[in-house]
Design a protein around this motif. Structure first.
Motif, PDB file in Angstrom:
ATOM      1  N   TYR A   8     -16.315   2.251  -7.319  1.00 57.08           N
ATOM      2  CA  TYR A   8     -17.474   1.911  -6.716  1.00 57.08           C
ATOM      3  C   TYR A   8     -18.403   0.907  -7.275  1.00 57.08           C
ATOM      4  O   TYR A   8     -18.992   1.248  -8.269  1.00 57.08           O
ATOM      5  CB  TYR A   8     -18.140   2.942  -5.898  1.00 57.08           C
ATOM      6  CG  TYR A   8     -17.089   3.658  -4.837  1.00 57.08           C
ATOM      7  CD1 TYR A   8     -16.802   3.185  -3.636  1.00 57.08           C
ATOM      8  CD2 TYR A   8     -16.584   5.000  -5.262  1.00 57.08           C
ATOM      9  CE1 TYR A   8     -15.877   3.658  -2.680  1.00 57.08           C
ATOM     10  CE2 TYR A   8     -15.775   5.603  -4.425  1.00 57.08           C
ATOM     11  CZ  TYR A   8     -15.537   4.938  -3.116  1.00 57.08           C
ATOM     12  OH  TYR A   8     -14.705   5.541  -2.478  1.00 57.08           O
ATOM     13  N   PRO A  65      -9.316  13.836   5.498  1.00 63.99           N
ATOM     14  CA  PRO A  65     -10.543  13.064   5.346  1.00 63.99           C
ATOM     15  C   PRO A  65     -10.760  12.241   3.842  1.00 63.99           C
ATOM     16  O   PRO A  65     -11.347  11.443   3.671  1.00 63.99           O
ATOM     17  CB  PRO A  65     -11.801  13.837   5.325  1.00 63.99           C
ATOM     18  CG  PRO A  65     -11.179  15.205   5.763  1.00 63.99           C
ATOM     19  CD  PRO A  65      -9.618  15.233   5.378  1.00 63.99           C
ATOM     20  N   THR A 124      -7.618  11.085   2.328  1.00 64.78           N
ATOM     21  CA  THR A 124      -6.771  10.136   2.391  1.00 64.78           C
ATOM     22  C   THR A 124      -5.950  10.271   1.088  1.00 64.78           C
ATOM     23  O   THR A 124      -5.759   9.296   0.168  1.00 64.78           O
ATOM     24  CB  THR A 124      -7.177   8.763   2.407  1.00 64.78           C
ATOM     25  OG1 THR A 124      -8.547   8.672   3.055  1.00 64.78           O
ATOM     26  CG2 THR A 124      -6.228   7.779   2.693  1.00 64.78           C
ATOM     27  N   ARG A 144      -0.325   3.603   3.308  1.00 59.19           N
ATOM     28  CA  ARG A 144      -1.214   4.214   3.166  1.00 59.19           C
ATOM     29  C   ARG A 144      -2.660   3.445   3.190  1.00 59.19           C
ATOM     30  O   ARG A 144      -2.445   2.543   2.459  1.00 59.19           O
ATOM     31  CB  ARG A 144      -1.198   5.101   1.847  1.00 59.19           C
ATOM     32  CG  ARG A 144      -2.143   6.314   1.753  1.00 59.19           C
ATOM     33  CD  ARG A 144      -2.417   6.732   0.244  1.00 59.19           C
ATOM     34  NE  ARG A 144      -3.030   5.850  -0.701  1.00 59.19           N
ATOM     35  CZ  ARG A 144      -4.331   5.972  -0.675  1.00 59.19           C
ATOM     36  NH1 ARG A 144      -5.007   6.701  -0.152  1.00 59.19           N
ATOM     37  NH2 ARG A 144      -4.746   4.899  -1.342  1.00 59.19           N
ATOM     38  N   PRO A 145      -3.548   3.625   3.889  1.00 58.34           N
ATOM     39  CA  PRO A 145      -3.902   4.545   4.856  1.00 58.34           C
ATOM     40  C   PRO A 145      -3.390   4.596   6.296  1.00 58.34           C
ATOM     41  O   PRO A 145      -3.658   5.431   6.987  1.00 58.34           O
ATOM     42  CB  PRO A 145      -5.259   4.622   4.889  1.00 58.34           C
ATOM     43  CG  PRO A 145      -5.696   3.279   4.861  1.00 58.34           C
ATOM     44  CD  PRO A 145      -4.418   2.912   4.053  1.00 58.34           C
ATOM     45  N   ALA A 166      -9.733  -0.897  -2.134  1.00 56.57           N
ATOM     46  CA  ALA A 166     -10.124  -1.881  -1.321  1.00 56.57           C
ATOM     47  C   ALA A 166     -11.105  -2.940  -2.029  1.00 56.57           C
ATOM     48  O   ALA A 166     -11.808  -2.397  -2.601  1.00 56.57           O
ATOM     49  CB  ALA A 166     -10.738  -1.229  -0.046  1.00 56.57           C
ATOM     50  N   PRO A 184     -10.727   4.788   6.748  1.00 56.33           N
ATOM     51  CA  PRO A 184     -11.092   6.294   6.124  1.00 56.33           C
ATOM     52  C   PRO A 184     -12.462   6.790   5.562  1.00 56.33           C
ATOM     53  O   PRO A 184     -13.422   5.471   5.382  1.00 56.33           O
ATOM     54  CB  PRO A 184      -9.831   6.822   5.461  1.00 56.33           C
ATOM     55  CG  PRO A 184      -9.720   5.427   4.620  1.00 56.33           C
ATOM     56  CD  PRO A 184     -10.035   4.462   5.714  1.00 56.33           C
ATOM     57  N   PHE A 185     -12.893   7.797   5.517  1.00 57.05           N
ATOM     58  CA  PHE A 185     -14.083   8.232   5.001  1.00 57.05           C
ATOM     59  C   PHE A 185     -14.228   7.628   3.699  1.00 57.05           C
ATOM     60  O   PHE A 185     -15.475   6.815   3.616  1.00 57.05           O
ATOM     61  CB  PHE A 185     -14.187   9.715   4.798  1.00 57.05           C
ATOM     62  CG  PHE A 185     -14.231  10.409   6.017  1.00 57.05           C
ATOM     63  CD1 PHE A 185     -15.508  10.628   6.554  1.00 57.05           C
ATOM     64  CD2 PHE A 185     -13.165  10.893   6.745  1.00 57.05           C
ATOM     65  CE1 PHE A 185     -15.604  11.098   7.638  1.00 57.05           C
ATOM     66  CE2 PHE A 185     -12.871  11.569   8.093  1.00 57.05           C
ATOM     67  CZ  PHE A 185     -14.355  11.965   8.475  1.00 57.05           C
ATOM     68  N   LEU A 186     -13.438   7.572   2.740  1.00 56.04           N
ATOM     69  CA  LEU A 186     -13.812   7.108   1.349  1.00 56.04           C
ATOM     70  C   LEU A 186     -13.302   5.591   1.257  1.00 56.04           C
ATOM     71  O   LEU A 186     -12.384   5.205   1.365  1.00 56.04           O
ATOM     72  CB  LEU A 186     -13.117   7.830   0.327  1.00 56.04           C
ATOM     73  CG  LEU A 186     -13.301   9.316   0.221  1.00 56.04           C
ATOM     74  CD1 LEU A 186     -12.554  10.007  -0.893  1.00 56.04           C
ATOM     75  CD2 LEU A 186     -14.737   9.669  -0.119  1.00 56.04           C
ATOM     76  N   PRO A 187     -14.548   4.743   1.155  1.00 54.13           N
ATOM     77  CA  PRO A 187     -14.262   3.246   1.421  1.00 54.13           C
ATOM     78  C   PRO A 187     -13.079   2.535   0.257  1.00 54.13           C
ATOM     79  O   PRO A 187     -12.668   1.628   0.687  1.00 54.13           O
ATOM     80  CB  PRO A 187     -15.737   2.719   1.076  1.00 54.13           C
ATOM     81  CG  PRO A 187     -16.458   3.707   1.073  1.00 54.13           C
ATOM     82  CD  PRO A 187     -15.901   4.993   1.023  1.00 54.13           C
ATOM     83  N   TYR A 188     -12.981   3.478  -0.774  1.00 50.20           N
ATOM     84  CA  TYR A 188     -11.953   2.800  -1.688  1.00 50.20           C
ATOM     85  C   TYR A 188     -10.838   2.750  -1.039  1.00 50.20           C
ATOM     86  O   TYR A 188      -9.882   1.766  -1.517  1.00 50.20           O
ATOM     87  CB  TYR A 188     -12.031   3.784  -2.778  1.00 50.20           C
ATOM     88  CG  TYR A 188     -11.136   3.303  -3.920  1.00 50.20           C
ATOM     89  CD1 TYR A 188     -11.533   2.347  -4.967  1.00 50.20           C
ATOM     90  CD2 TYR A 188      -9.820   3.869  -4.237  1.00 50.20           C
ATOM     91  CE1 TYR A 188     -10.804   1.941  -5.974  1.00 50.20           C
ATOM     92  CE2 TYR A 188      -9.096   3.478  -5.182  1.00 50.20           C
ATOM     93  CZ  TYR A 188      -9.682   2.455  -6.002  1.00 50.20           C
ATOM     94  OH  TYR A 188      -8.458   2.325  -7.368  1.00 50.20           O
ATOM     95  N   ASN A 189     -10.340   3.478  -0.098  1.00 49.23           N
ATOM     96  CA  ASN A 189      -8.979   3.581   0.612  1.00 49.23           C
ATOM     97  C   ASN A 189      -9.009   2.854   1.851  1.00 49.23           C
ATOM     98  O   ASN A 189      -7.887   2.900   2.409  1.00 49.23           O
ATOM     99  CB  ASN A 189      -8.854   5.158   0.986  1.00 49.23           C
ATOM    100  CG  ASN A 189      -9.042   5.988  -0.456  1.00 49.23           C
ATOM    101  OD1 ASN A 189      -8.097   5.827  -1.351  1.00 49.23           O
ATOM    102  ND2 ASN A 189     -10.042   6.682  -0.538  1.00 49.23           N
ATOM    103  N   TYR A 190      -9.898   1.740   2.205  1.00 45.65           N
ATOM    104  CA  TYR A 190      -9.671   0.895   3.182  1.00 45.65           C
ATOM    105  C   TYR A 190      -8.323   0.166   2.985  1.00 45.65           C
ATOM    106  O   TYR A 190      -8.067  -0.130   2.009  1.00 45.65           O
ATOM    107  CB  TYR A 190     -10.793  -0.201   3.137  1.00 45.65           C
ATOM    108  CG  TYR A 190     -12.203   0.554   3.650  1.00 45.65           C
ATOM    109  CD1 TYR A 190     -12.235   1.795   4.107  1.00 45.65           C
ATOM    110  CD2 TYR A 190     -13.465  -0.060   3.897  1.00 45.65           C
ATOM    111  CE1 TYR A 190     -13.391   2.552   4.578  1.00 45.65           C
ATOM    112  CE2 TYR A 190     -14.616   0.310   4.255  1.00 45.65           C
ATOM    113  CZ  TYR A 190     -14.602   1.602   4.425  1.00 45.65           C
ATOM    114  OH  TYR A 190     -15.749   2.378   5.124  1.00 45.65           O
ATOM    115  N   GLY A 203       0.805  -1.096   0.069  1.00 45.77           N
ATOM    116  CA  GLY A 203      -0.094   0.234  -0.150  1.00 45.77           C
ATOM    117  C   GLY A 203       0.716   1.287   0.065  1.00 45.77           C
ATOM    118  O   GLY A 203       0.645   2.227   0.749  1.00 45.77           O
ATOM    119  N   ALA A 246     -15.045  -1.989  -1.708  1.00 41.27           N
ATOM    120  CA  ALA A 246     -15.439  -0.673  -1.827  1.00 41.27           C
ATOM    121  C   ALA A 246     -16.705  -0.831  -2.767  1.00 41.27           C
ATOM    122  O   ALA A 246     -16.847  -0.997  -3.969  1.00 41.27           O
ATOM    123  CB  ALA A 246     -14.303   0.061  -2.673  1.00 41.27           C
TER     124      ALA A 246
END
Ligand SMILES: Nc1nc2c(c(=O)[nH]1)N[C@H]1C(S)=C(S)[C@@H](COP(=O)(O)OP(=O)(O)OC[C@H]3O[C@@H](n4cnc5c(=O)[nH]c(N)nc54)[C@H](O)[C@@H]3O)O[C@H]1N2
Ligand SMILES: Nc1nc2c(c(=O)[nH]1)N[C@H]1C(S)=C(S)[C@@H](COP(=O)(O)OP(=O)(O)OC[C@H]3O[C@@H](n4cnc5c(=O)[nH]c(N)nc54)[C@H](O)[C@@H]3O)O[C@H]1N2
Ligand code: SF4
Ligand code: SF4
Ligand code: SF4
Ligand code: SF4
Ligand code: SF4
Ligand SMILES: [Mo]
Lengths: 228, 771, 444
Positions: free
Chosen positions: A51, A111, A113, C57-58, B758, C381-387, A40, B761
């Motif tokens: 999404y 927020p 990222t 990251r993250p 992720a 984090p807020f934007l789930p793509y970045n989990y 990562g 997502a």
């Protein structure tokens, strides 16, 4: 003083990621290789978030380009213990690489990222280094970095305009991602000029800001999928 | 003319070609020279040229700067000043790119500075395939090639040339002339995703054997069958540009997009509605929609009456394709087919675009366009002048006597000819069939029997490691190039590219090597090649557009004209309207719209494509698609593209096999479980990706990874083409991959996919996207 | 058990300073080795880059900040507890103040290494110091990290002073017994203490003032540490109760650490006379109260999050309750509440071995608590793509674990340097006790 901003037209975006590679090329983003990527640690100052929505067969996927939102009330700024990230008068969230000590606090408090850290000294096996853009610093190990709105292009255009004793024209500055994008998803310009293309788009009823309820007042305005 | 003036009039700054070596001795280098006093380190310049990362033909602008480079000169490492390419942008005036580029195009500069480029001519020193070579001089290399070809002068058919998709510019002419000059008809071109079926279908229906240009930027409704418009289909940048216009480029109009494909591709993801059809049923779906339109009289009766042939018989034959009858074959509810068909017919201007290996299916898709009168109107299918090889080539350079007399063989024929020891010398240019041909292993074997192989590769790839001699090519940014984009935009476009930088290494333009070789061979070969070099030939090819005295550049003086065209990155003859509108001229310039559209219903009824393999043992149909990052694998050596997350799976640095999550659940497959995928042709192992947008009866694998050669960054993932067969499609004359069934079995091993995004997502109702 | 007389006290308490057995050397070697692991790993990390840690990251923070917060928490063992007990004049505090205060000092030293270890460019740490320079470059006083920096430094200074003041008379006792260079050292440290009435009055006054000052400082330190998280906008970090929650957690883990230290000191320095079951029992009662408080805060924090059901917070919440972090979460609850609760609540179970066990569990649980505050938020984090995910690297784990070695080493060295029980305070306690017959006597 211009106030830079950008619009992202989600209805035009195809997720092609030309912008992603363009940002790499323009801003000397390092390639970290598969092992680090697996951890990562890639650098993608702009990324295309994908999404899924719904379930097969009524499933869709949507793309959302996300770069630093250049928040007017940027949560990343106050937390930096050494003022390495700060706000410029023209509304950029700036990053002073040689001042950063690498606490990564700013990244935790972003927020969106969108902050990326240089975990190791980046390498460009020769002669790949000949491509490096001399207008942009190479970030050494232990430093935070992120989208700058291609500040080097802004400053170059401002210098040119100054030499020609005129104001910067609307559309004259194109960040690398915006310039590459075939679909013209990204529009950059002066938000304080009500006639600029970016202002007009931002003020259209399609406009919204990402996570705006957090009060970060982003300078990036998204345009949702809807009839014009 | 002074060089300095050249630059000024050309409107471009400082593509300096001054190298100062350690002793300060200036070496003059092509192409453009500036005097020393103009050499300012850090000063930027812009050079327009052509992107050749794929066959779309986008005009690009290269940002160059003067900088320092470490070079080996006379065996010593020296710091020299050199012009360096920094960044590739689209050429904003170029009608194809419209100022944009795709990700692959952006990465072109990494091909130039790739650390594993072939830097000098190489002679095989180990066994074939070992990759062991020793550097030789160009003089020796050229001599070696000439000697080999001289030995075969009596039996020229023993010489073969193997190329990729035929070059549409002067380079194509040079290859053709070289072959004709030495007297061989064995010029074989192979492309794993050959658009020949599209061209054939266009020919059958309109008489124009060209890839149709689809002006969907101006359409209200876009219906796509399998066409991966935004990944790799024909002209991705132009397609993406058009999509932007289609959605939000026209005040008050927002185009609607429906896409049919077994897999929710990146293109499908952009669609308002996705029809997950069974693989190989695109033709059936098109006919079912046609049935609805004709049955309900929704078609453009004027157009059909005035501009088409054969409607009566064709529409009569549609009876067999009523949605109710064939919906189960397609696996889309009949009601849905009807609804989309009606909308397609009613929301005109609408247009259909399709990609298929089956010519008959494509004619069915094109017929939909005829039903809505899309031919030759804005927002439909547009035609340009026939310039696949450039006007000059046809008129001034090509001579009747050199026209090839026999049909060129296809790669499978070449394969058997090689195996039968009929080929004694092979020249490989711009193609890597050992990687891209499903029968790559057989090809390697056949290549090993050919006594002499020369390759013009810039990189040692799977095919060029079989060569005895490597004659390393310049990459695009170092070459003179010209091109006529196909598909075009409805008016004449001739792209011109000049070298943006001086050659980084001791490489040459393959065209120049062919020209010099032809001259050294003498006789017919020399006569066939009346050019000094590629640069001169490219320039010469612009005489015919100069003669038109119209279009984007007009100047009575040819040299002045050519300078301006060089600066502009080409010449085009756009009508007066803005380019977006101009796309839709019914007939323009030399480009005549197809006289009439022929409705053709094949003799045998269109059916779902056959998939080889026993359905009981191999429950899945295999869907191979060129990956968004690497297309057919030709750009898998570029690190930016390896580290670019795949737009759908977000995977980097690897490949994967996609399986429907429900199917995976029943087979207890999790992401990263390594599966053995077995087809009748062979089997491979790949980590699983649970892909929510995939039919449960399909397994999809991206093509492009799995190189075993091709530099340090390319050896990632697995090449799935080995699973497919390929065969000659008699309808189109192209070698295409055949459909196969596969089984998927867990190996019990696991390999975590390298992902950027992720896995979970998902958009949900609180998601920012829905604000 | 007889009350020890003054000579015996001096012998018992000063003994370890002058008699060193092989066990001590082995222990020092062992913990010294563990400490050197920290510095070798850190050196490698500085050489190759902070990428040697497992962060990404993250998850920009991980084991280092977890362990930082943990040690700063432990540091509340001492000074705060000892100060509170002094201020409320709890007599039973006397034998434990010194070991408690020593914990504070060494936990602070150990803990404050982490913000340095964790820096991307550790060699530039001094840029966070507000020092005058020709470029007028100042640190950013808006940053909670700056507050941390200042608060921790204040606490460290205060704690060292507060540790040192009551040591002065003991230094004088040691001075009188020592020879050679040690005599010199103790003489310097004793500041010419002669034990006059005026000296005693002033010392008592100074200690009382320091005790009063150190309480708010200690409370502020962990409040400010909590603000490293609470001041951000991140889901499940941005919480108003983090200040008191962290202070409670800190005191909780501090008392546990103190109890563990006391058990070990009592055993290995044979101080059974001085550290008596009553001390353990009293501290265990305090620990019980803190366990309840900790549970109350945790319960409140999670209940409110769950009931509020805010979109960005729920993924973090569920990742702890039932997701990837659930095993750690429930282990934390077990260690911090389910195990200590019966042991500390039931009088019969409040034995020294069981208290030791409960305290050890609490240390594990409180370390986990910090980890579970930091990592699940960062990985969601807020934007789930970045989990994302986070796995500590070997370098990171060695450093984090190795600092236990550093702490113990410092503690051991300190035990060679100063009596672990304040001699004069203990003696004073005996006098007070004999004056107030009927009071609970340390020796029953
Ligand atoms: N990120 C970052 N930004 C910084 C700094 C930093 O540390 N980090 N440092 C700041 C500091 S301290 C400074 S001084 C500035 C420097 O910033 P600039 O003043 O922009 O300095 P340069 O880019 O070195 O030089 C400016 C131009 O002068 C041209 N030049 C060279 N010689 C001559 C000449 O003889 N005549 C003329 N007319 N032009 C000439 C060069 O080609 C170049 O284009 O940057 C500031 N900006
Ligand atoms: N090669 C090269 N040399 C140059 C120039 C150039 O462009 N290239 N430019 C010239 C010019 S114009 C200038 S002004 C000089 C500038 O030369 P320097 O004064 O060396 O400037 P920098 O390298 O920008 O910054 C100095 C150091 O300050 C550190 N720093 C940042 N914050 C702090 C802090 O709070 N405290 C301390 N102590 N250090 C801090 C940075 O990490 C950096 O290492 O260089 C001159 N020399
Ligand atoms: S280049 Fe444009 S269309 Fe492509 S992903 Fe980026 S923003 Fe979207
Ligand atoms: S998006 Fe993140 S990095 Fe950019 S200004 Fe906002 S908080 Fe800072
Ligand atoms: S990582 Fe750098 S910029 Fe970010 S808070 Fe720390 S010192 Fe400031
Ligand atoms: S604005 Fe510039 S720095 Fe920011 S994402 Fe785009 S290309 Fe990258
Ligand atoms: S589509 Fe992309 S790769 Fe192909 S020519 Fe255009 S820019 Fe180059
Ligand atoms: Mo400067």
């Amino acid at each position: 003083m211009p106030q830079w901003g950008m619009t992202v037209d989600l209805d035009r975006c195809t997720g092609c990621e030309a912008c992603v590679v363009a940002c790499h090329a323009e801003n000397n983003l390092p390639i970290v290789g598969p092992e680090q990527a697996a951890m990562g640690r890639t650098h993608q100052w702009i990324r295309i978030e994908r999404y899924w929505e719904g379930e097969f067969p009524n499933i869709r996927a949507r793309f959302m380009p996300v770069m630093c939102q250049q928040c007017d009330a940027a949560p990343c700024e106050p937390v930096c213990p050494v003022n390495a990230t700060y706000h410029t008068p023209d509304g950029l969230n700036a990053q002073v690489y040689n001042r950063c000590v690498g606490t990564r606090f700013c990244a935790n408090n972003c927020p969106y990222t969108v902050r990326y850290f240089t975990w190791f000294t980046p390498e460009w096996p020769s002669p790949l280094n000949e491509q490096l853009n001399p207008d942009v610093s190479i970030r050494s190990s232990g430093i935070m970095e992120k989208c700058t709105f291609c500040v080097q292009r802004i400053r170059r255009a401002q210098d040119t305009a100054k030499d020609e004793t005129r104001a910067v024209r609307d559309g004259e500055i194109q960040p690398a991602c915006a310039q590459a994008c075939p679909a013209k998803v990204l529009v950059f310009g002066d938000m304080s000029d009500p006639d600029s293309q970016v202002s007009q788009l931002a003020n259209s009823r399609r406009g919204y800001r990402l996570l705006e309820e957090l009060g970060t007042r982003p300078r990036v305005v998204y345009l949702k999928e809807a009839d014009a | 003319m002074k060089r300095r003036d050249f630059l000024k009039t050309g409107g471009i700054v400082g593509t300096a070609g001054l190298i100062l070596d350690g002793c300060g001795k200036p070496q003059q280098l092509i192409p453009l020279l500036v005097s020393e006093d103009q050499f300012v380190p850090g000063e930027e310049g812009w050079v327009r040229t052509l992107c050749q990362q794929c066959a779309a033909g986008c005009g690009i602008t290269v940002r160059v700067m003067q900088g320092e480079s470490i070079r080996t000169i006379d065996g010593q490492q020296k710091r020299v000043k050199a012009v360096q390419a920094k960044k590739i942008e689209g050429n904003p005036e170029h009608p194809i790119s419209m100022g944009g580029t795709c990700a692959r195009g952006q990465a072109g500069v990494q091909a130039l500075y790739h650390p594993d480029r072939v830097q000098t001519p190489l002679k095989l020193s180990g066994t074939r395939g070992s990759g062991q070579y020793q550097p030789i001089t160009w003089k020796d290399a050229q001599q070696l090639l000439v000697t080999q070809l001289q030995q075969l002068q009596a039996t020229p058919q023993a010489i073969a040339m193997l190329t990729g998709r035929p070059n549409r510019g002067t380079m194509g002419t040079i290859v053709e002339r070289f072959a004709a000059g030495i007297g061989t008809t064995n010029v074989v071109s192979y492309d794993p995703f050959d658009p020949a079926p599209l061209r054939k279908a266009a020919e059958l229906t309109t008489g124009v054997s060209r890839l149709p240009a689809v002006d969907f930027a101006n359409a209200n409704f876009l219906l796509s069958f399998n066409a991966n418009l935004f990944e790799t289909f024909l002209s991705p940048v132009r397609n993406i540009y058009s999509y932007g216009q289609f959605r939000q480029g026209r005040p008050g109009i927002r185009g609607k997009f429906v896409h049919a494909e077994p897999r929710l591709s990146q293109t499908a993801a952009c669609a308002d509605e996705w029809l997950p059809i069974k693989p190989g049923t695109e033709g059936l779906l098109a006919l079912a929609m046609a049935h609805v339109i004709v049955n309900e009289n929704l078609h453009d009766t004027d157009f059909v009456a005035q501009s088409t042939n054969g409607f009566a018989e064709w529409s009569a034959a549609l009876a067999d394709y009523a949605p109710e009858k064939i919906a189960t074959q397609i696996d889309v509810p009949a009601a849905k087919i009807q609804r989309v068909a009606r909308e397609f017919a009613q929301r005109r201007p609408s247009v259909a675009v399709g990609d298929s290996r089956d010519v008959a299916s494509l004619t069915a898709i094109y017929a939909l366009n005829a039903l809505v009168g899309a031919y030759g109107r804005p927002g439909g299918i547009v035609f340009g002048p026939d310039e696949t090889r450039g006007p000059a080539t046809a008129s001034t350079l090509r001579t009747e006597s050199l026209e090839p007399k026999a049909k060129a063989p296809d790669i499978l024929e070449l394969l058997s000819a090689m195996s039968a020891n009929q080929i004694k010398a092979l020249l490989i240019l711009d193609t890597n069939p050992v990687f891209t041909l499903p029968q790559g292993d057989a090809l390697t074997k056949a290549l090993s029997t050919v006594p002499f192989i020369a390759s013009f590769a810039s990189f040692l790839d799977e095919t060029s490691v079989m060569a005895d001699l490597i004659l390393p090519s310049h990459v695009t940014l170092e070459r003179w190039v010209d091109d006529v984009p196909e598909p075009g935009v409805g008016f004449s476009v001739r792209t011109l590219g000049q070298p943006a930088v001086e050659p980084r290494w001791d490489t040459r333009d393959p065209g120049d090597v062919l020209i010099d070789t032809a001259k050294a061979l003498g006789g017919n070969a020399a006569t066939a090649m009346p050019f000094e070099n590629v640069a001169a030939a490219v320039k010469e090819s612009f005489r015919s557009v100069h003669a038109l005295q119209s279009g984007s550049t007009v100047d009575a003086d040819f040299d002045a004209f050519y300078r301006k065209v060089t600066a502009a990155g080409g010449w085009w003859n756009a009508p007066a309207q803005t380019t977006a509108d101009a796309g839709g001229q019914r007939a323009e310039g030399g480009g005549k719209a197809a006289a009439r559209f022929n409705f053709v219903m094949p003799a045998t009824p269109i059916a779902a494509r056959a998939f080889a393999g026993d359905a009981a043992q191999m429950p899945f149909m295999l869907h191979l698609y060129p990956s968004a990052a690497f297309a057919d694998g030709r750009v898998a050596h570029l690190p930016w593209l390896q580290e670019m997350p795949d737009p759908m799976t977000t995977v980097m640095w690897g490949s994967w096999v996609e399986i429907n999550p429900e199917t995976a659940h029943t087979l207890e497959i999790h992401e990263g479980d390594i599966l053995t995928i077995t087809s009748p042709q062979g089997s491979i192992e790949l980590p699983a990706f649970l892909y929510p947008g995939l039919r449960p009866d399909v397994i999809a694998i991206p093509v492009g990874q799995g190189h075993t050669q091709y530099g340090r960054y390319a050896s990632r993932g697995v090449n799935p083409l080995r699973l497919a067969g390929s065969s000659l499609d008699p309808a189109s004359g192209a070698v295409v991959q055949s459909g196969v069934r596969v089984s998927a079995v867990k190996t019990g091993r696991h390999e975590s996919l390298i992902r950027f995004g992720a896995s979970d997502a998902r958009g949900h109702h609180e998601h920012p996207l829905h604000r | 058990m007889a009350t020890p007389n003054e000579a015996q006290i001096n012998r018992d308490l000063l003994g370890p300073l002058f008699k060193t057995g092989p066990r001590y050397y082995i222990a020092v070697a062992l913990f010294g080795a563990l400490t050197s692991v920290v510095f070798i790993a850190w050196a490698l990390q500085i050489m190759f880059g902070i990428g040697m840690s497992g962060k990404n990251r993250p998850s920009f923070w991980g084991l280092y900040i977890t362990t930082f917060v943990f040690w700063i928490g432990i540091s509340h063992a001492g000074t705060l507890i000892s100060a509170i007990l002094r201020v409320v004049q709890a007599e039973w505090r006397r034998p434990i103040t010194r070991c408690a205060e020593a914990i504070t000092t060494f936990a602070l030293i150990t803990g404050s290494l982490f913000p340095l270890i964790h820096l991307g460019r550790a060699w530039l740490f001094y840029w966070m110091v507000p020092y005058p320079n020709s470029r007028y470059l100042w640190p950013n006083f808006q940053s909670p990290l700056m507050w941390d920096f200042i608060a921790i430094n204040t606490y460290l200074t205060g704690s060292v002073t507060y540790l040192y003041l009551p040591m002065i008379p003991d230094m004088a006792v040691a001075r009188d017994k020592a020879t050679g260079w040690r005599k010199k050292m103790y003489r310097t440290l004793a500041l010419g203490w002669r034990g006059t009435e005026r000296e005693w009055v002033r010392l008592e006054k100074a200690i009382s003032i320091m005790a009063l000052i150190i309480i708010p400082v200690a409370v502020s330190v962990h409040t400010i540490v909590s603000w490293d998280f609470a001041m951000t906008v991140m889901p499940m970090w941005h919480s108003t109760i983090f200040g008191p929650y962290f202070v409670v957690g800190a005191i909780f883990s501090g008392i546990a650490a103190l109890l563990i230290a006391m058990v070990l000191i009592r055993k290995y320095f044979h101080l059974e006379h001085y550290l008596q079951p009553i001390h353990f029992d009293n501290l265990a009662k305090m620990l019980f109260a803190m366990s309840l408080l900790w549970f109350y805060f945790t319960f409140t924090e999670y209940l409110v999050t769950w009931y509020g059901n805010e979109a960005p917070e729920m993924p973090v919440f569920w990742s702890k309750i039932s997701g990837r972090f659930a095993p750690l979460f429930w282990l934390m609850v077990t260690c911090n509440f389910l195990i200590p609760f019966p042991i500390l609540a039931i009088k019969k179970l409040r034995t020294i071995p069981l208290i030791f066990f409960a305290s050890s569990c609490i240390l594990v649980g409180m370390w986990l608590e910090r980890f579970l505050i930091i990592v699940p938020t960062l990985t969601h984090p807020f934007l789930p793509y970045n989990y994302g995910t986070y796995w500590p690297s070997l370098t990171e784990a060695s450093i984090a674990a190795g600092t236990l070695g550093l702490f113990v080493l410092l503690y051991f060295l300190f035990a060679k340097f100063s009596p672990m029980i304040s001699i004069w305070e203990y003696e004073e306690g005996l006098q007070v006790a004999s004056k107030h017959a009927g009071d609970v006597h340390p020796g029953h």
